[in-house]
Motif scaffolding. Structure first.
Motif, short mmCIF file in Angstrom:
data_model
loop_
_atom_site.label_atom_id
_atom_site.label_comp_id
_atom_site.label_asym_id
_atom_site.label_seq_id
_atom_site.Cartn_x
_atom_site.Cartn_y
_atom_site.Cartn_z
N THR A 44 26.89 -32.96 64.02
CA THR A 44 26.80 -33.12 62.57
C THR A 44 27.99 -32.45 61.92
O THR A 44 28.37 -31.34 62.29
CB THR A 44 25.50 -32.49 62.04
N SER A 48 30.32 -33.37 64.49
CA SER A 48 30.56 -34.79 64.80
C SER A 48 32.00 -35.01 65.27
O SER A 48 32.26 -35.88 66.10
CB SER A 48 30.25 -35.67 63.58
N THR A 119 24.28 -38.79 59.19
CA THR A 119 24.86 -38.79 57.85
C THR A 119 23.70 -39.00 56.87
O THR A 119 22.54 -39.06 57.29
CB THR A 119 25.94 -39.87 57.71
N SER A 147 29.82 -38.11 58.13
CA SER A 147 29.03 -36.94 58.51
C SER A 147 29.67 -35.65 58.00
O SER A 147 29.00 -34.63 57.89
CB SER A 147 28.87 -36.87 60.03
N GLY A 167 25.78 -35.14 57.00
CA GLY A 167 24.52 -35.21 57.74
C GLY A 167 23.75 -33.91 57.73
O GLY A 167 22.55 -33.88 58.05
N ASN A 172 21.55 -30.64 60.05
CA ASN A 172 22.72 -29.82 60.38
C ASN A 172 22.69 -29.39 61.84
O ASN A 172 23.73 -29.20 62.47
CB ASN A 172 22.78 -28.58 59.48
N PRO A 174 21.61 -31.10 65.09
CA PRO A 174 21.22 -32.44 65.53
C PRO A 174 20.54 -32.51 66.89
O PRO A 174 20.42 -33.58 67.48
CB PRO A 174 22.57 -33.18 65.57
#
Length: 289
Positions: A44, A48, A119, A147, A167, A172, A174
């Motif tokens: 995230t 990401s 996201t 994201s 996201g 936050n 993931p």
């Protein structure tokens, strides 16, 4: 080598250099890139970028160097007169966009391993969205950029009438997204997840200040970080404690996610490498079982 390892990286801006420092040590000790060791990735915001980079085939060292050389340019402030506009965020995302296009060309369908990038839709009522390999015609760089679109820090991303924001609004951390996304895969019931708490464990701002102002400070600075703990708990209960390791070094004070000076980057690097050195056997055994 553990054929069922998956990687999850939390959001945290420039602090993303910390998990990369630890990953560099893992690669050094195992002689393998993280992208070779893992079968799936989730990230995230800044996570990401890291998840995409690992899936793209970059080594942790490649990505660490990328962060170290570019993070200051990513957090480039808009001009003072631009910031007079009511909706202007703090930073210009132009350099980040350029960098992502350069490093992540092509569509998501080109990735060989599963990846999950949270996201948030912001048209009207906010709604969760996870980019994955099912979004085969979506540009890799675009998924990552959406994201990373943290409100007040960067512009919301608008495309085809849809608005996307960071996201971190809902994922936050993931790790639960990764676990859920892999439920129907060949690794069901066999997955082991190595998670990275990018923001680290730091003192709770609410302690000793349970006033309205204290609660406001907590909600602004701590709530997103601590909310991720529930995701860790959920996944540990699902997969078993022996199949989940969350890297989360402790630090005595918070470090802002947009601190990009050399001294801060070096400090974060040192915190994470020393944390790895103290727990070296745990990490080595976990990624190679």
């Amino acid at each position: 080598m553990n054929p069922y390892l998956a990687i999850s990286i939390n959001g945290g801006g420039a602090l993303g250099i910390g998990p990369l420092a630890l990953m560099c040590r893992i690669e050094q000790d195992t002689g393998k890139r993280i992208g070779e060791l893992a079968v799936a990735f989730a990230g995230t915001s800044t996570g990401s970028i890291i998840a995409a980079g690992l899936n793209e085939g970059y080594s942790a060292h490649d990505l660490y160097d990328l962060y170290y050389r570019n993070v200051g340019k990513i957090f480039t402030k808009y001009s003072w007169y631009k910031r007079l506009e009511p909706k202007c965020p703090k930073y210009d995302n132009s350099y980040l966009t350029k960098l992502l296009k350069e490093k992540f060309p092509g569509k998501m369908s080109a990735w060989k391993k599963p990846i999950f990038i949270p996201t948030t839709f912001t048209n009207g009522k906010s709604r969760e969205k996870v980019w994955d390999l099912g979004d085969k015609d979506v540009d890799k760089w675009f998924a990552v950029l959406t994201s990373c679109a943290a409100p007040t820090y960067f512009d919301v991303i608008v495309k085809d009438g849809k608005s996307y924001a960071d996201g971190g609004f809902w994922a936050n951390c993931p790790i639960a997204v990764l676990n859920a996304g892999m439920k129907d895969s060949a690794y069901r019931g066999k997955l082991r997840i190595l998670g990275f708490n990018t923001g680290m464990d730091t003192p709770n701002t609410l302690v000793g200040n349970q006033t309205l102002l204290g609660w406001a400070s907590y909600l602004l600075s701590d709530w997103v970080a601590y909310a991720g703990k529930s995701n860790d708990y959920e996944v540990i209960k699902d997969l078993g404690a022996e199949n989940v390791v969350v890297a989360s070094p402790s630090h005595d004070s918070k470090i802002a996610m947009d601190r990009t000076d050399k001294a801060t980057l070096d400090k974060v690097t040192r915190i994470w490498t020393e944390y790895y050195d103290r727990n070296r056997d745990v990490f080595r055994n976990f990624v190679q079982l």
